[in-house]
Write a protein that holds these residues in place. Sequence first.
Motif, PDB file in Angstrom:
ATOM      1  N   GLU A 171       0.824  -1.205   0.000  1.00 34.41           N
ATOM      2  CA  GLU A 171       0.000   0.000   0.000  1.00 34.41           C
ATOM      3  C   GLU A 171       0.862   1.260   0.000  1.00 34.41           C
ATOM      4  O   GLU A 171       0.500   2.268  -0.604  1.00 34.41           O
ATOM      5  CB  GLU A 171      -0.932   0.001   1.222  1.00 34.41           C
ATOM      6  N   THR A 211      -2.882  -7.588  -3.689  1.00 32.43           N
ATOM      7  CA  THR A 211      -2.649  -6.540  -4.682  1.00 32.43           C
ATOM      8  C   THR A 211      -3.938  -6.098  -5.359  1.00 32.43           C
ATOM      9  O   THR A 211      -4.938  -6.823  -5.380  1.00 32.43           O
ATOM     10  CB  THR A 211      -1.677  -7.021  -5.767  1.00 32.43           C
ATOM     11  N   TRP A 212      -3.885  -4.893  -5.936  1.00 29.72           N
ATOM     12  CA  TRP A 212      -4.995  -4.412  -6.754  1.00 29.72           C
ATOM     13  C   TRP A 212      -4.990  -5.132  -8.097  1.00 29.72           C
ATOM     14  O   TRP A 212      -3.933  -5.553  -8.580  1.00 29.72           O
ATOM     15  CB  TRP A 212      -4.866  -2.908  -6.987  1.00 29.72           C
ATOM     16  N   THR A 233      -2.008  -5.472 -11.042  1.00 28.50           N
ATOM     17  CA  THR A 233      -0.653  -5.315 -10.507  1.00 28.50           C
ATOM     18  C   THR A 233       0.279  -6.360 -11.127  1.00 28.50           C
ATOM     19  O   THR A 233      -0.033  -7.552 -11.107  1.00 28.50           O
ATOM     20  CB  THR A 233      -0.649  -5.487  -8.978  1.00 28.50           C
TER      21      THR A 233
END
Length: 202
Positions: free
Chosen positions: A30, A56-57, A60
């Motif tokens: 983050e 993770t988003w 990624t």
Amino acid sequence: MPFDPSGPSAAPPGVDGAEFRLAMLEDVYEVAAGLEFVTAALVVDPDGPPDAETITWPGTPIVREPAPDAAFAALHALGADEAALIVPDAPDLPPLLLGKLFRALGSAPAAACQAAGGNGLVALAARLPLPAWLATALDGPGMALDAPDALARLRAAAPRPGLVPQGPGWHRIRTPADLRLLDPGLEGWENTRALLEGSPLR
């Protein structure tokens, strides 16, 4: 950021070690993802747990490389001309320290944030592709951000002084005793903080 689930856990009694490591990793991720003009990627050991990717988003990049030189090469192949590898056990790392490393790349091919006590690195930033001397140094036997003499080895490999400047240092959370280094008043590290709720930090 490299993630290796092996090794001793800094989790206090009553907290699952694997869950604690994953929480710290998510906090580090983050920090990186929150930097302006930076694309966060996750670097994991090829044999690392698949659940590391769940922090993770979407979208990624995931890099499965075991060594720093290979990780930097993979990030360059993804289009990066600068990158920083961050250890997964510095959940409260201030973004400003990473910003200082990237700024240092304006005048040097690499810059390092040393761990408190001089035992290894917290982060290593570099311009890509790596110069040959730096790639060779990072490919040396036992070379990793955890190596106690990592900064000294990189500087010794440099063809002249000043090619690996050192930014402000920071602490790592590698043993339960290190938990006292976490500052409850410092913003961030929410996932680690949540797991430590009710555990004394001092």
